[in-house]
Design a protein around this motif. Sequence first.
Motif, PDB file in Angstrom:
ATOM      1  N   GLY A  65      50.715  20.784  -9.008  1.00  0.00           N
ATOM      2  CA  GLY A  65      51.897  19.979  -8.768  1.00  0.00           C
ATOM      3  C   GLY A  65      51.572  18.580  -8.305  1.00  0.00           C
ATOM      4  O   GLY A  65      52.461  17.776  -8.070  1.00  0.00           O
ATOM      5  N   LYS A  66      50.293  18.249  -8.139  1.00  0.00           N
ATOM      6  CA  LYS A  66      49.893  16.939  -7.653  1.00  0.00           C
ATOM      7  C   LYS A  66      49.082  16.181  -8.686  1.00  0.00           C
ATOM      8  O   LYS A  66      48.458  15.179  -8.390  1.00  0.00           O
ATOM      9  N   GLY A  67      49.067  16.666  -9.901  1.00  0.00           N
ATOM     10  CA  GLY A  67      48.347  15.971 -10.960  1.00  0.00           C
ATOM     11  C   GLY A  67      47.178  16.769 -11.457  1.00  0.00           C
ATOM     12  O   GLY A  67      46.575  17.550 -10.733  1.00  0.00           O
ATOM     13  N   GLY A  68      46.856  16.600 -12.695  1.00  0.00           N
ATOM     14  CA  GLY A  68      45.728  17.328 -13.275  1.00  0.00           C
ATOM     15  C   GLY A  68      44.860  16.400 -14.080  1.00  0.00           C
ATOM     16  O   GLY A  68      45.318  15.401 -14.611  1.00  0.00           O
ATOM     17  N   LEU A  69      43.586  16.711 -14.149  1.00  0.00           N
ATOM     18  CA  LEU A  69      42.665  15.882 -14.918  1.00  0.00           C
ATOM     19  C   LEU A  69      42.923  16.035 -16.406  1.00  0.00           C
ATOM     20  O   LEU A  69      43.152  17.137 -16.891  1.00  0.00           O
TER      21      LEU A  69
ATOM     22  N   THR B  95      47.265  12.087   3.998  1.00  0.00           N
ATOM     23  CA  THR B  95      46.777  13.456   4.075  1.00  0.00           C
ATOM     24  C   THR B  95      45.412  13.498   4.740  1.00  0.00           C
ATOM     25  O   THR B  95      44.563  12.648   4.505  1.00  0.00           O
ATOM     26  N   GLU B  96      45.216  14.488   5.604  1.00  0.00           N
ATOM     27  CA  GLU B  96      43.912  14.663   6.232  1.00  0.00           C
ATOM     28  C   GLU B  96      42.858  14.941   5.160  1.00  0.00           C
ATOM     29  O   GLU B  96      43.136  15.661   4.195  1.00  0.00           O
ATOM     30  N   PRO B  97      41.647  14.394   5.323  1.00  0.00           N
ATOM     31  CA  PRO B  97      40.612  14.567   4.301  1.00  0.00           C
ATOM     32  C   PRO B  97      40.336  16.017   3.926  1.00  0.00           C
ATOM     33  O   PRO B  97      40.129  16.326   2.749  1.00  0.00           O
ATOM     34  N   VAL B  98      40.340  16.912   4.892  1.00  0.00           N
ATOM     35  CA  VAL B  98      40.045  18.310   4.582  1.00  0.00           C
ATOM     36  C   VAL B  98      41.160  18.909   3.726  1.00  0.00           C
ATOM     37  O   VAL B  98      40.908  19.684   2.805  1.00  0.00           O
ATOM     38  N   GLU B  99      42.395  18.525   4.004  1.00  0.00           N
ATOM     39  CA  GLU B  99      43.522  18.993   3.176  1.00  0.00           C
ATOM     40  C   GLU B  99      43.432  18.407   1.771  1.00  0.00           C
ATOM     41  O   GLU B  99      43.682  19.099   0.775  1.00  0.00           O
ATOM     42  N   ALA B 100      43.074  17.125   1.699  1.00  0.00           N
ATOM     43  CA  ALA B 100      42.924  16.486   0.384  1.00  0.00           C
ATOM     44  C   ALA B 100      41.820  17.163  -0.411  1.00  0.00           C
ATOM     45  O   ALA B 100      41.934  17.352  -1.628  1.00  0.00           O
ATOM     46  N   ALA B 101      40.740  17.556   0.280  1.00  0.00           N
ATOM     47  CA  ALA B 101      39.637  18.236  -0.401  1.00  0.00           C
ATOM     48  C   ALA B 101      40.096  19.571  -0.968  1.00  0.00           C
ATOM     49  O   ALA B 101      39.690  19.963  -2.065  1.00  0.00           O
ATOM     50  N   ALA B 102      40.964  20.267  -0.234  1.00  0.00           N
ATOM     51  CA  ALA B 102      41.485  21.553  -0.712  1.00  0.00           C
ATOM     52  C   ALA B 102      42.333  21.355  -1.963  1.00  0.00           C
ATOM     53  O   ALA B 102      42.239  22.125  -2.926  1.00  0.00           O
ATOM     54  N   ASP B 103      43.167  20.322  -1.963  1.00  0.00           N
ATOM     55  CA  ASP B 103      44.001  20.036  -3.138  1.00  0.00           C
ATOM     56  C   ASP B 103      43.139  19.660  -4.338  1.00  0.00           C
ATOM     57  O   ASP B 103      43.380  20.107  -5.469  1.00  0.00           O
ATOM     58  N   LEU B 104      42.144  18.837  -4.098  1.00  0.00           N
ATOM     59  CA  LEU B 104      41.262  18.403  -5.175  1.00  0.00           C
ATOM     60  C   LEU B 104      40.446  19.574  -5.708  1.00  0.00           C
ATOM     61  O   LEU B 104      40.271  19.732  -6.921  1.00  0.00           O
ATOM     62  N   SER B 105      39.970  20.407  -4.803  1.00  0.00           N
ATOM     63  CA  SER B 105      39.205  21.585  -5.220  1.00  0.00           C
ATOM     64  C   SER B 105      40.055  22.495  -6.092  1.00  0.00           C
ATOM     65  O   SER B 105      39.568  23.091  -7.054  1.00  0.00           O
ATOM     66  N   LEU B 106      41.343  22.595  -5.763  1.00  0.00           N
ATOM     67  CA  LEU B 106      42.240  23.425  -6.571  1.00  0.00           C
ATOM     68  C   LEU B 106      42.341  22.892  -7.989  1.00  0.00           C
ATOM     69  O   LEU B 106      42.326  23.655  -8.967  1.00  0.00           O
ATOM     70  N   GLU B 107      42.437  21.575  -8.139  1.00  0.00           N
ATOM     71  CA  GLU B 107      42.507  20.972  -9.464  1.00  0.00           C
ATOM     72  C   GLU B 107      41.265  21.318 -10.287  1.00  0.00           C
ATOM     73  O   GLU B 107      41.353  21.695 -11.463  1.00  0.00           O
ATOM     74  N   LEU B 108      40.097  21.204  -9.651  1.00  0.00           N
ATOM     75  CA  LEU B 108      38.852  21.480 -10.355  1.00  0.00           C
ATOM     76  C   LEU B 108      38.715  22.972 -10.662  1.00  0.00           C
ATOM     77  O   LEU B 108      38.212  23.357 -11.722  1.00  0.00           O
ATOM     78  N   THR B 109      39.182  23.795  -9.734  1.00  0.00           N
ATOM     79  CA  THR B 109      39.113  25.242  -9.925  1.00  0.00           C
ATOM     80  C   THR B 109      39.990  25.686 -11.089  1.00  0.00           C
ATOM     81  O   THR B 109      39.592  26.516 -11.913  1.00  0.00           O
TER      82      THR B 109
ATOM     83  N   ALA C 134      33.130  35.400 -12.286  1.00  0.00           N
ATOM     84  CA  ALA C 134      33.470  33.982 -12.164  1.00  0.00           C
ATOM     85  C   ALA C 134      34.980  33.791 -12.220  1.00  0.00           C
ATOM     86  O   ALA C 134      35.557  33.022 -11.443  1.00  0.00           O
ATOM     87  N   ARG C 135      35.637  34.499 -13.129  1.00  0.00           N
ATOM     88  CA  ARG C 135      37.090  34.375 -13.244  1.00  0.00           C
ATOM     89  C   ARG C 135      37.777  34.843 -11.963  1.00  0.00           C
ATOM     90  O   ARG C 135      38.721  34.210 -11.491  1.00  0.00           O
ATOM     91  N   GLU C 136      37.312  35.940 -11.398  1.00  0.00           N
ATOM     92  CA  GLU C 136      37.913  36.458 -10.164  1.00  0.00           C
ATOM     93  C   GLU C 136      37.767  35.454  -9.022  1.00  0.00           C
ATOM     94  O   GLU C 136      38.697  35.250  -8.233  1.00  0.00           O
ATOM     95  N   LEU C 137      36.590  34.831  -8.936  1.00  0.00           N
ATOM     96  CA  LEU C 137      36.385  33.826  -7.898  1.00  0.00           C
ATOM     97  C   LEU C 137      37.334  32.648  -8.076  1.00  0.00           C
ATOM     98  O   LEU C 137      37.960  32.181  -7.122  1.00  0.00           O
ATOM     99  N   LEU C 138      37.434  32.176  -9.303  1.00  0.00           N
ATOM    100  CA  LEU C 138      38.293  31.027  -9.577  1.00  0.00           C
ATOM    101  C   LEU C 138      39.763  31.367  -9.357  1.00  0.00           C
ATOM    102  O   LEU C 138      40.535  30.542  -8.849  1.00  0.00           O
ATOM    103  N   GLU C 139      40.166  32.560  -9.718  1.00  0.00           N
ATOM    104  CA  GLU C 139      41.553  32.976  -9.502  1.00  0.00           C
ATOM    105  C   GLU C 139      41.898  33.034  -8.016  1.00  0.00           C
ATOM    106  O   GLU C 139      43.050  32.825  -7.635  1.00  0.00           O
ATOM    107  N   SER C 140      40.884  33.282  -7.192  1.00  0.00           N
ATOM    108  CA  SER C 140      41.119  33.324  -5.742  1.00  0.00           C
ATOM    109  C   SER C 140      40.976  31.941  -5.105  1.00  0.00           C
ATOM    110  O   SER C 140      41.100  31.787  -3.889  1.00  0.00           O
TER     111      SER C 140
END
Length: 350
Positions: A79-83, A108-122, A157-163
Amino acid sequence: MKDVGIVGLPLSGKTTLYNALTRAGIPTGGAVGKASVAAVPVPDPRVDVLAELERSRKRVHAQVRFVDVAGLSAAGASGKGGLSAQGLGALREVDALALVLAAFDGGTEPVEAAADLSLELTVADLVSVESGAEKAAKRAKAGVKGAASEAETLSRARELLESGTPLRAAGWEPEQLKLLRNFSPLTLKPALAVVNLGEDQIGEAAARAATVEEALDVPAVALPAALEAEAAELAPEESAAFLAEYGIERGGLDQVIGAAWRLLDLETFFTTGEDETRAWEVHRGATAPEAAGRIHSDLERGFIRAEVISYDDLVAAGGWDAARAKGLLHSEGKSYVVGEGDCLHIRFNV
């Protein structure tokens, strides 16, 4: 040469950071999917010292290439943009990722931003791995040789990414890593964090970087990207003086490359003489023949021995000829492990 991809959420200042590091001066908010690429010399005063000592006609620094992808679109899975597909393709080719985390203007706090960014990559990795996992499962069911282990690896790998877990967070066997790298997953790439500060936060840089590094368990640096980009528009000597006025002794390029070198476990060795003084990067633990191969494949193939001296000892001796006369050069064979700052002369025969 190593490639570092710069990635961040909208308005994180990633293109500003790219300009600060590369002096490219490209406009921020570029077209979606467009990748900007620039190679820059790795700051290392030892190159200049050796070049002066040996009266080298040419001096060459090691280089690192930065890739800036404009591509967090409005249709991202979080919901915050995708590559974009083009952006993903460019990032999948890099050796490491620099995650730009905005900390200026009370956002946004850097750690929260990192979580959002990590979600996009995941999510991007999940799309790629899911397809492969389904195909591998079908081949395994059909009894294709080797498909069962492939299916098991991709299923995990899929299970990890889904989580929401990055692939780099799990332990993988060499054969599993070889399989996963066929998909060039972004979350398997080593990552560092760049906390983008405001001018009023410069005094907090060390504390901010330490907090993020501890929370994310990745190398982290904190710097004011906008101020660094402004300094990048000046001549190098003026740039250093400009940053010094704000209490910044070590520039952003030096900090980011230093973090990337630690992340990728790299070290620097030198070749020097009248023709040229050059810095080379090589993975830590590399043998003398492997280092020779960084110079030219013929040197590795025909390697006989290496004449070696540390940078400090060479400078203290007053140059290569003086070091040889004093018996300070030591001859090393194929098993020698190159150390940080070693100066090498390769003997070879092809």
